[in-house]
Design a protein around this motif. Structure first.
Motif, PDB file in Angstrom:
ATOM      1  N   PHE A 114       6.794  29.236  -8.049  1.00 40.52           N
ATOM      2  CA  PHE A 114       7.197  29.376  -6.637  1.00 40.52           C
ATOM      3  C   PHE A 114       6.807  27.757  -6.249  1.00 40.52           C
ATOM      4  N   ARG A 115       5.370  27.741  -6.103  1.00 41.34           N
ATOM      5  CA  ARG A 115       5.409  26.786  -5.436  1.00 41.34           C
ATOM      6  C   ARG A 115       6.671  24.903  -6.334  1.00 41.34           C
ATOM      7  N   LYS A 116       6.576  25.050  -7.729  1.00 38.18           N
ATOM      8  CA  LYS A 116       7.397  24.379  -7.740  1.00 38.18           C
ATOM      9  C   LYS A 116       8.809  24.358  -6.841  1.00 38.18           C
ATOM     10  N   GLU A 122      14.575  19.086  -5.942  1.00 38.52           N
ATOM     11  CA  GLU A 122      15.242  18.921  -6.772  1.00 38.52           C
ATOM     12  C   GLU A 122      14.528  20.448  -7.750  1.00 38.52           C
ATOM     13  N   ALA A 123      14.052  21.225  -7.357  1.00 33.76           N
ATOM     14  CA  ALA A 123      13.789  22.449  -8.307  1.00 33.76           C
ATOM     15  C   ALA A 123      14.924  23.345  -8.306  1.00 33.76           C
ATOM     16  N   VAL A 145      12.372  29.510   1.059  1.00 34.53           N
ATOM     17  CA  VAL A 145      12.298  28.379   0.263  1.00 34.53           C
ATOM     18  C   VAL A 145      13.610  27.669   0.490  1.00 34.53           C
ATOM     19  N   GLU A 146      14.299  27.995   0.986  1.00 35.19           N
ATOM     20  CA  GLU A 146      15.727  28.197   1.935  1.00 35.19           C
ATOM     21  C   GLU A 146      16.860  27.007   0.048  1.00 35.19           C
ATOM     22  N   LYS A 147      16.243  28.300  -0.962  1.00 35.45           N
ATOM     23  CA  LYS A 147      17.373  27.977  -1.887  1.00 35.45           C
ATOM     24  C   LYS A 147      17.390  29.205  -2.605  1.00 35.45           C
ATOM     25  N   THR A 176      17.132  16.763 -11.935  1.00 37.78           N
ATOM     26  CA  THR A 176      17.112  18.891 -11.515  1.00 37.78           C
ATOM     27  C   THR A 176      15.659  18.864 -12.191  1.00 37.78           C
ATOM     28  N   VAL A 177      14.599  19.861 -11.695  1.00 34.13           N
ATOM     29  CA  VAL A 177      13.777  20.753 -12.480  1.00 34.13           C
ATOM     30  C   VAL A 177      13.737  21.828 -11.632  1.00 34.13           C
ATOM     31  N   VAL A 178      13.748  22.341 -13.269  1.00 43.18           N
ATOM     32  CA  VAL A 178      14.825  23.546 -13.895  1.00 43.18           C
ATOM     33  C   VAL A 178      13.576  24.795 -14.208  1.00 43.18           C
TER      34      VAL A 178
END
Length: 183
Positions: A114-116, A122-123, A145-147, A176-178
């Protein structure tokens, strides 16, 4: 002799042994290669090496003794404590840290993920659970986090199709960090 012989006297040559037969040859070749004489003089002194774990059984053969192995290992540890400590340190500390550092994929907990997702623009969260798991427990709410989570079911028999679908869902997959959500 007036001095007692050392405990390993049978294994090491005494200093009164005559020079090996290679000595006249060494004198002739010393001018050509000065290191060759030193090297060849050391070899006869180190040649009769005792076996670490073999004991004579009286019949001409030898058998392996567990006690001899343990004593040889203990003797090595006592003679080379810094070497042993260095090897143990590398084995128990350096190698695991290097393996963890160079891993491409790392397991993270829910809070770290969640922090990432919050801190790295880009996560993205990729939910690869199958339909029953998703119906049982919905994907996490990432509105804070608006995602939103990207849902792509993973089937082991169709890895190429899975990869195509995942790459199609992300606008810039290379950057992208997945964070993958699985069971």
């Amino acid at each position: 002799r007036s001095q007692p012989s050392p405990p390993n006297a049978a294994r090491t040559p005494s200093p009164s042994i005559s020079p090996p037969p290679a000595a006249p040859i060494l004198a002739r070749n010393a001018a050509a290669a000065p290191w060759r004489g030193e090297l060849l003089l050391l070899l006869p002194a180190a040649w009769p090496l005792p076996a670490l774990a073999a004991e004579a059984d009286g019949g001409g053969g030898s058998k392996v003794s567990l006690e001899s192995i343990v004593l040889a290992v203990d003797d090595f540890n006592n003679r080379n404590p810094f070497f042993v400590a260095g090897v143990v340190f590398v084995w128990l500390v350096v190698l695991p840290l290097a393996q963890e550092y160079f891993k491409k994929y790392k397991a993270v907990g829910a809070l770290d993920a969640f922090r990432k997702l919050r801190d790295v623009p880009e996560a993205q969260l990729l939910d690869i659970r199958r339909g029953n798991s998703v119906r049982f427990m919905a994907p996490p709410n990432l509105r804070l986090v608006e995602k939103s989570a990207v849902q792509v079911e993973f089937h082991e028999e169709d890895e190429k199709g899975f990869l195509r679908e995942v790459l199609a869902r992300f606008p810039d997959p290379a950057n992208t960090v997945v964070c993958v959500l699985d069971k």
